[in-house]
Design an enzyme around this catalytic site. Structure first.
Site, PDB file in Angstrom:
ATOM      1  N   LYS A  80       0.853  -0.937  -0.195  1.00  0.00           N
ATOM      2  CA  LYS A  80       0.461   0.104   0.130  1.00  0.00           C
ATOM      3  C   LYS A  80       1.127   0.898  -0.201  1.00  0.00           C
ATOM      4  O   LYS A  80       2.028   1.651   0.602  1.00  0.00           O
ATOM      5  CB  LYS A  80      -1.077  -0.222   1.568  1.00  0.00           C
ATOM      6  CG  LYS A  80      -2.268   1.155   1.402  1.00  0.00           C
ATOM      7  CD  LYS A  80      -3.410   0.905   0.512  1.00  0.00           C
ATOM      8  CE  LYS A  80      -3.883   1.752   0.407  1.00  0.00           C
ATOM      9  NZ  LYS A  80      -5.939   0.642  -0.067  1.00  0.00           N
ATOM     10  N   GLY A 172     -21.267   6.977   3.918  1.00  0.00           N
ATOM     11  CA  GLY A 172     -20.460   7.617   2.965  1.00  0.00           C
ATOM     12  C   GLY A 172     -21.237   6.821   1.657  1.00  0.00           C
ATOM     13  O   GLY A 172     -20.968   5.382   1.908  1.00  0.00           O
ATOM     14  N   GLY A 174     -19.643   7.596  -1.509  1.00  0.00           N
ATOM     15  CA  GLY A 174     -18.786   7.927  -2.361  1.00  0.00           C
ATOM     16  C   GLY A 174     -18.913   6.978  -3.599  1.00  0.00           C
ATOM     17  O   GLY A 174     -20.018   6.445  -4.007  1.00  0.00           O
ATOM     18  N   VAL A 176     -18.250   4.059  -4.154  1.00  0.00           N
ATOM     19  CA  VAL A 176     -18.459   2.392  -3.909  1.00  0.00           C
ATOM     20  C   VAL A 176     -19.297   2.720  -2.841  1.00  0.00           C
ATOM     21  O   VAL A 176     -20.764   1.770  -3.466  1.00  0.00           O
ATOM     22  CB  VAL A 176     -17.450   1.724  -2.974  1.00  0.00           C
ATOM     23  CG1 VAL A 176     -18.037  -0.066  -1.715  1.00  0.00           C
ATOM     24  CG2 VAL A 176     -15.734   1.966  -3.083  1.00  0.00           C
ATOM     25  N   TYR A 178     -22.444   4.495  -3.458  1.00  0.00           N
ATOM     26  CA  TYR A 178     -23.015   4.943  -4.349  1.00  0.00           C
ATOM     27  C   TYR A 178     -24.127   3.855  -5.048  1.00  0.00           C
ATOM     28  O   TYR A 178     -24.686   3.649  -4.848  1.00  0.00           O
ATOM     29  CB  TYR A 178     -22.679   6.810  -5.137  1.00  0.00           C
ATOM     30  CG  TYR A 178     -22.910   6.662  -6.537  1.00  0.00           C
ATOM     31  CD1 TYR A 178     -25.055   7.602  -5.919  1.00  0.00           C
ATOM     32  CD2 TYR A 178     -23.421   6.527  -7.600  1.00  0.00           C
ATOM     33  CE1 TYR A 178     -25.290   7.810  -6.896  1.00  0.00           C
ATOM     34  CE2 TYR A 178     -23.959   6.249  -8.579  1.00  0.00           C
ATOM     35  CZ  TYR A 178     -25.516   7.186  -8.107  1.00  0.00           C
ATOM     36  OH  TYR A 178     -26.642   7.571  -9.444  1.00  0.00           O
TER      37      TYR A 178
HETATM   38  P1  NAI Z   1     -14.581   7.967  -1.973  1.00  0.00           P
HETATM   39  O1  NAI Z   1     -13.878   8.875  -1.397  1.00  0.00           O
HETATM   40  O2  NAI Z   1     -15.574   7.613  -3.458  1.00  0.00           O
HETATM   41  O3  NAI Z   1     -15.470   8.187  -1.438  1.00  0.00           O
HETATM   42  C1  NAI Z   1     -15.255   8.351   0.232  1.00  0.00           C
HETATM   43  C2  NAI Z   1     -17.134   9.209   0.817  1.00  0.00           C
HETATM   44  O4  NAI Z   1     -17.457   8.747   2.151  1.00  0.00           O
HETATM   45  C3  NAI Z   1     -16.885  10.590   0.153  1.00  0.00           C
HETATM   46  O5  NAI Z   1     -17.607  10.743  -0.343  1.00  0.00           O
HETATM   47  C4  NAI Z   1     -16.925  11.063   2.185  1.00  0.00           C
HETATM   48  O6  NAI Z   1     -17.370  12.795   1.704  1.00  0.00           O
HETATM   49  C5  NAI Z   1     -17.641  10.277   3.030  1.00  0.00           C
HETATM   50  N1  NAI Z   1     -16.900  10.597   4.083  1.00  0.00           N
HETATM   51  C6  NAI Z   1     -15.725  11.227   4.951  1.00  0.00           C
HETATM   52  N2  NAI Z   1     -16.117  10.978   6.422  1.00  0.00           N
HETATM   53  C7  NAI Z   1     -17.418  10.560   6.149  1.00  0.00           C
HETATM   54  C8  NAI Z   1     -18.126  11.119   7.664  1.00  0.00           C
HETATM   55  N3  NAI Z   1     -17.776  11.366   8.440  1.00  0.00           N
HETATM   56  N4  NAI Z   1     -19.585   9.835   7.362  1.00  0.00           N
HETATM   57  C9  NAI Z   1     -20.131   9.985   6.441  1.00  0.00           C
HETATM   58  N5  NAI Z   1     -19.534  10.149   4.875  1.00  0.00           N
HETATM   59  C10 NAI Z   1     -17.736  10.524   5.504  1.00  0.00           C
HETATM   60  O7  NAI Z   1     -14.873   5.927  -1.566  1.00  0.00           O
HETATM   61  P2  NAI Z   1     -14.712   4.749  -2.088  1.00  0.00           P
HETATM   62  O8  NAI Z   1     -14.189   4.550  -2.927  1.00  0.00           O
HETATM   63  O9  NAI Z   1     -16.262   4.964  -1.956  1.00  0.00           O
HETATM   64  O10 NAI Z   1     -14.506   3.996  -0.698  1.00  0.00           O
HETATM   65  C11 NAI Z   1     -15.222   3.592   0.696  1.00  0.00           C
HETATM   66  C12 NAI Z   1     -14.129   3.125   1.257  1.00  0.00           C
HETATM   67  O11 NAI Z   1     -13.643   1.647   0.503  1.00  0.00           O
HETATM   68  C13 NAI Z   1     -12.999   3.473   1.834  1.00  0.00           C
HETATM   69  O12 NAI Z   1     -12.477   2.973   3.281  1.00  0.00           O
HETATM   70  C14 NAI Z   1     -11.961   2.734   0.992  1.00  0.00           C
HETATM   71  O13 NAI Z   1     -10.749   2.523   1.449  1.00  0.00           O
HETATM   72  C15 NAI Z   1     -12.638   1.810   1.007  1.00  0.00           C
HETATM   73  N6  NAI Z   1     -12.088   0.445  -0.255  1.00  0.00           N
HETATM   74  C16 NAI Z   1     -12.641   1.122  -1.579  1.00  0.00           C
HETATM   75  C17 NAI Z   1     -12.469  -0.339  -2.892  1.00  0.00           C
HETATM   76  C18 NAI Z   1     -12.922   0.842  -4.568  1.00  0.00           C
HETATM   77  O14 NAI Z   1     -12.758   0.116  -5.326  1.00  0.00           O
HETATM   78  N7  NAI Z   1     -12.801   2.507  -4.622  1.00  0.00           N
HETATM   79  C19 NAI Z   1     -11.986  -1.118  -2.457  1.00  0.00           C
HETATM   80  C20 NAI Z   1     -11.637  -1.501  -1.536  1.00  0.00           C
HETATM   81  C21 NAI Z   1     -12.383  -0.767  -0.079  1.00  0.00           C
END
Ligand code: NAI
Length: 363
Positions: A80, A172, A174, A176, A178
């Site tokens: 990582k 969240g 974002g 994933v 959404y």
């Molecule tokens: P992202 O950055 O697209 O979405 C995260 C969302 O969480 C954002 O919209 C942000 O505004 C929101 N957020 C931050 N703090 C918050 C809080 N206190 N309360 C509510 N919402 C909050 O990230 P993504 O890609 O959706 O990933 C989400 C999680 O899944 C992360 O922990 C990431 O490490 C994990 N993950 C993601 C993968 C991927 O393919 N994108 C694969 C494996 C794990």
């Protein structure tokens, strides 16, 4: 000596500190294990408050990737990277072009465009755009994998794998979160969601029918399943007693603030925890397929395997009366131990050819 001791305790093979002061690039790359294959893991960009905070994060995340690949049956090791900086202010092309020591991919704070900048300098990057033979944003496949894990957890805990009529709280909304909301709507589930970003809230409400609740209340929603889809360490001493769900199943990495304390605490409360590295493997499965020549259908089929893997872990947990996080660790460790005996050597040549055949971006 302290860092070497930490590496030894956690089993890391290599930690690289990268600094290009002229472009404000400070990053740490941690390779945890290469027993099963080359280390692969996302690159996270975050405004860490200190070096120590960044180091702890990258060491934990890298080890998590080893376990994720091992448990998903992939021929990959774990690594990582973290870039110390604010993704909203400090991003630049040159910053990402400084990058390129292990196989990386998107994570919180980075996107396909950033991966393309890395790709200009090195082929050892995944999650580049389909226009360059890549697989693009891993979010949708991760969400699909989470859905499979959620169904397995629903079968185990609620007696039926169908999510129709079930309620799910998404922390969240974002990439994933959404996409997961869209899948859940298709399944006939009711979704609650929270985010701290007004645009993402509006998008999820309008496009995926999510009922919005304040961020401070999302973990306490009275529902069947809570899905952490934002940052890690959200399951802790303060939050666990307040949960009102029967299952926790979401994509965030390192959801348990302290595994040995919080894993058993969930178990004792009778809440079924779908181990994070098992349920969120869809993103890794997706980029793994990019290394061997990307095919979306094949990647989705492989992500469907998360369902069976999850059931296997629940069975181990039940048979041995241990919390599910421990059962998942055990499954991953057993595969690594088995493979250590033959220490596979083939991956280097095989992938180097596929990777070098991808169309390159000229700078
Ligand atoms: P992202 O950055 O697209 O979405 C995260 C969302 O969480 C954002 O919209 C942000 O505004 C929101 N957020 C931050 N703090 C918050 C809080 N206190 N309360 C509510 N919402 C909050 O990230 P993504 O890609 O959706 O990933 C989400 C999680 O899944 C992360 O922990 C990431 O490490 C994990 N993950 C993601 C993968 C991927 O393919 N994108 C694969 C494996 C794990």
């Amino acid at each position: 000596m302290e860092l070497f001791q930490q590496m030894e305790d956690m089993g890391h093979e290599r930690v690289l500190f990268c600094s290009s002061p002229e472009v404000g690039f400070h990053a740490i790359i941690a390779v945890h294990s290469t027993v099963l294959g080359p280390g692969l893991g996302g690159v996270r960009m975050h405004p860490y408050k200190s070096m120590d905070e960044a180091l702890t994060d990258v060491l934990r995340l890298a080890r998590g990737m080893t376990y994720k690949a091992a448990a998903a049956g992939l021929n990959l090791g774990g690594g990582k990277a973290v870039i110390l900086g604010d993704p909203k202010k400090d991003k630049s092309e040159v910053l990402f072009r400084c990058f390129g020591r292990y196989i990386t991919a998107e994570d919180v704070g980075t996107d396909v465009t950033d991966m393309e900048h890395i790709y200009t300098e090195t082929p050892w990057v995944t999650g580049v755009s389909p226009a360059h033979g890549g697989s693009g944003d891993p979010g949708p496949v991760t969400a699909f994998g989470v859905l499979q894990g959620m169904k397995a957890a629903a079968l185990w805990q609620l007696g039926d794998a169908s999510l129709a009529g079930r309620s799910v709280a998404l922390q969240g909304l974002g990439s994933v979160g959404y996409n997961l909301a869209l899948y859940l709507r298709e399944e006939g589930a009711k979704t609650f969601g929270a985010d701290v970003d007004a645009e993402r809230i509006a998008h999820a409400r309008d496009e995926a029918g999510v009922e919005i609740v304040p961020p401070g209340e999302i973990l306490e929603v009275d529902c069947d399943i809570v899905a952490p889809c934002a940052m890690g360490a959200v399951l802790n001493e303060a939050s666990i007693p307040r949960l009102r769900c029967k299952v926790v199943a979401g994509p965030s990495n390192n959801q348990l603030a302290d595994e040995k304390r919080d894993g058993p605490a969930l178990h004792e409360r009778g809440i079924l925890y779908a181990p994070d590295f098992l349920i969120n493997a869809g993103g890794l499965i997706n980029v793994y397929h990019e290394l061997t020549g990307y095919n979306r259908e094949r990647a989705m089929r492989a992500a469907r395997g998360i369902y069976g893997n999850m059931i296997r872990v629940f069975e181990i947990a039940k048979a041995e009366s241990i919390p599910t996080y421990q059962a998942a660790d055990r499954m991953a460790e057993e595969r690594i131990e088995r493979m250590k005996r033959i220490r596979p050597q083939h991956w280097g040549q095989h992938w180097q050819r596929t990777i070098r055949e991808r169309p390159r971006i000229s700078s």
